[in-house]
Write an enzyme that holds these catalytic residues in place. Structure first.
Site, PDB file in Angstrom:
ATOM      1  N   PRO A  85       0.917  -1.444   0.290  1.00 62.31           N
ATOM      2  CA  PRO A  85      -0.305   0.242  -0.251  1.00 62.31           C
ATOM      3  C   PRO A  85       1.207   1.369   0.108  1.00 62.31           C
ATOM      4  O   PRO A  85       1.301   1.274   0.754  1.00 62.31           O
ATOM      5  CB  PRO A  85      -0.935   0.399   0.529  1.00 62.31           C
ATOM      6  N   CYS A  86       0.085   2.031  -0.931  1.00 59.44           N
ATOM      7  CA  CYS A  86       1.042   3.576  -1.390  1.00 59.44           C
ATOM      8  C   CYS A  86       0.796   4.520   0.059  1.00 59.44           C
ATOM      9  O   CYS A  86       1.595   6.017   0.105  1.00 59.44           O
ATOM     10  CB  CYS A  86       0.578   4.034  -2.526  1.00 59.44           C
ATOM     11  N   GLN A  87      -0.226   4.564   0.610  1.00 52.85           N
ATOM     12  CA  GLN A  87      -1.153   5.606   1.625  1.00 52.85           C
ATOM     13  C   GLN A  87       0.516   6.249   2.410  1.00 52.85           C
ATOM     14  O   GLN A  87       0.734   7.471   3.050  1.00 52.85           O
ATOM     15  CB  GLN A  87      -2.301   5.753   2.512  1.00 52.85           C
ATOM     16  N   PHE A  89       3.487   6.530   1.941  1.00 53.19           N
ATOM     17  CA  PHE A  89       4.513   7.469   1.288  1.00 53.19           C
ATOM     18  C   PHE A  89       4.214   8.680  -0.037  1.00 53.19           C
ATOM     19  O   PHE A  89       4.303   9.522  -0.724  1.00 53.19           O
ATOM     20  CB  PHE A  89       5.095   6.692  -0.025  1.00 53.19           C
TER      21      PHE A  89
END
Length: 614
Positions: A85-87, A89
């Protein structure tokens, strides 16, 4: 003789964007690991006889931190794909409360990725994430992640790619890392297949080209509802809410510059790729169709390059979320071919040519060029629409008026010309508003109850956005601290009623983007102020909002300890001040606090429920 398919394990599989692309390039996806049940259900729906993935695929709906890779050890896995998951960054994460990167538990999921790489030992892995990862927190998480991969014996190549350059009708930047063990080989990312950076390739795929056959030529232009809905019809293709700002030349603005995110009221230019599709859009969040509506699921699938026959499970919102969180399969397919032909099944005859030394993508410059182009579009459109306008609305003459405002709770309000009867159950206020030149004086006093405290709120720098008002001073008496919300509600009414602005935030600007044009200060009378009143004064100043503050920054002013600071912050949230801390936003570090605005959130739609860290 056909090539042997490349056995592949997929991690953080989502709805299958990477998997579809790699499958189409000749990779055999044996297993998918995905924690979200709805996403896993979509993967399951597309496995089986006559389905895209076939019956051999195993879908593991579980947390990757508990996933046992033993069944995939020693069975010939050559490639591992996926990105966590990218949240932690992402740019959206920075706007909502900060980027913790690897400090957050989600930012540590690369460790599970490495654990599985070590166990399965593939020749190649492909890791994707948001383009902002290398720059997050001064690059520290990026270095940590790269070092972890390198210690496992992988040579790394990394690049940010725009999916539109690879045939996707959507601008979507993703960071791709390719890791490989065989150091006798080398890997270069493929040349763009479309657009000006390609070698004689076709133009970028436009939205119209992608979804033309899905369109009803008789479809009328829609009328969108809600507070801002009527504006959508006025937005030219390719622009957003900023069309209605003074900076774009709109004669009577609806919004301050950077008061919203760039997707707000964003209507696509049908002859170009779309901006990035969002996973969780709000009602007024684009991209919007040129017929002034949200895109349908079949249209969104095309914009993300999903096959028409690929089924996504869930209600509309969950399906949109799955599409918005996916890697475009078309981009994945190009990457997969390049990985196969350069590293896993080396061949001199490449389907997609390698980038040559010195190649530099121009997509960022093209992004700037698009911005300038749409500024010119706005300029021409405004000149045409307002060609007969010789002057704007004349400013109001100096005036003074008196009225009474009654509140039941925060949001049930009535305005009366005459003093209310004493037996009323509502909290009533006498309001005197005096306008002189570009200044407003507002005097607010509760009636029928005893007032014990005086508050003074000053606002300046309004003339950049409001045509005829530059400053406001509000002097109010308070019976209790809930009166502050109502005072601000009356201030909003005073500032918006002679303008086209809808809310105070539209004038002030979004906390993460604003240029600090509008200044706010708050003072409460009396020498002996409670800690809560000191906190209201502190966060009621624009100087202390929109930025991260440490506990010590606040403690020194309010003169209280860390525990009381936390208690005060939660109390302010009950009063609808958007004060954010680790107990409410998982991406904020333990020693930081963020107050977004120097006033409470006045909309009943703004949610301030308390959310603990996971």
């Amino acid at each position: 003789m056909p090539q042997k398919k490349i056995k592949t394990l997929s991690l953080f599989s989502g709805a299958g964007g990477l998997d579809i692309g790699f499958h189409a390039a000749g990779f055999d996806i044996l297993g998918c690991v995905e924690i979200e049940p709805a996403y896993a259900a979509s993967l399951e729906r597309n496995r089986g006889p006559d389905r895209l993935f076939g019956p051999k695929l195993n879908v593991h709906c579980q947390d990757i931190r508990t996933f046992d890779p033993a069944p995939y050890v020693g069975v010939g896995i050559e490639c591992v794909i996926g990105g966590p998951p990218c949240q932690t960054f992402s740019a959206a994460g920075r706007r909502s409360g900060g980027v913790l990167g690897t400090i957050d538990a989600r930012g540590r999921l690369f460790e599970s990725y490495c654990r599985i790489l070590k166990a399965v030992s593939p020749a190649v892995f492909v890791f994707e994430n948001v383009y902002g990862l290398p720059g997050a927190n001064d690059g520290e998480p990026w270095r940590e992640i790269c070092n972890a991969f390198s210690r496992l014996g992988y040579k790394l190549r990394a690049e940010v790619l725009d999916s539109a350059d690879y045939g996707v009708p959507q601008h979507r930047e993703r960071l791709i890392i390719v890791g490989y063990r065989d150091r006798t080989l080398s890997y270069e990312f493929p040349m763009p297949t479309h657009g000006p950076d390609s070698e004689n390739g076709p133009d970028l795929v436009s939205i119209h080209d992608a979804i033309e056959d899905l369109q009803d030529q008789e479809e009328p232009s829609h009328v969108f509802d809600g507070l801002y809905g009527h504006l959508l019809q006025l937005v030219p293709e390719g622009l957003n809410y900023s069309f209605f700002t003074r900076e774009m030349g709109y004669p009577k603005p609806y919004f301050a510059w950077r008061s919203k995110f760039h997707d707000f009221l964003y209507k696509v230019d049908r002859n170009s790729p779309s901006r990035t599709i969002k996973a969780q859009p709000g009602k007024f969040t684009g991209p919007f169709h040129w017929k002034n509506r949200h895109f349908t699921v079949p249209e969104l699938k095309r914009l993300q390059s999903f096959p028409d026959e690929y089924e996504l499970v869930g209600k509309f919102g969950k399906v949109v979320e799955q599409i918005g969180n996916s890697v475009p399969p078309r981009l994945a397919q190009v990457i997969a071919h390049s990985v196969k032909e350069q590293l896993l099944r080396p061949t001199k005859k490449l389907k997609f040519k390698r980038r040559e030394s010195g190649f530099a993508s121009t997509f960022r410059q093209r992004q700037r060029d698009r911005t300038n182009h749409f500024k010119e579009v706005a300029k021409r459109e405004i000149a045409e629409r307002f060609s007969n306008v010789t002057h704007l609305d004349q400013p109001r003459e100096n005036s003074k008026e008196q009225f009474f405002a009654g509140y039941e709770g925060f949001f049930n309000k009535e305005i009366l010309n005459n003093r209310p009867k004493s037996e009323s159950t509502k909290r009533y206020y006498k309001v005197i508003e005096e306008r002189k030149d570009q200044h407003i004086d507002l005097v607010v006093s509760p009636i029928l109850v005893k007032a014990t405290r005086k508050i003074e709120i000053r606002i300046s720098g309004l003339s950049k956005y409001l045509l005829h008002v530059d400053s406001l001073t509000c002097k109010a008496m308070m019976h209790d601290h809930d009166d502050i919300f109502r005072v601000w509600d009356l201030i909003e009414d005073s500032l918006t009623k002679d303008s086209q602005f809808f809310t105070l935030i539209d004038i002030y600007g979004h906390y993460a983007n604003r240029g600090d044009t509008v200044k706010v200060s708050t003072r409460i009378s009396g020498e002996k102020k409670s800690s809560l009143e000191k906190a209201i004064e502190f966060f009621g100043s624009s100087e202390n909002c929109g930025q991260f503050l440490s506990d010590s920054d606040i403690e020194s002013v309010i003169q209280c300890g860390r525990k009381e600071t936390r208690t005060l912050a939660l109390k302010l949230r009950e009063m609808r001040w958007d004060v954010r801390l680790p107990e409410t936003h998982a991406t904020i570090r333990d020693d930081r606090v963020l107050c977004t605005y120097p006033f409470p959130l006045l909309s009943d739609k703004a949610q301030l429920e308390r959310r603990r860290s996971a």
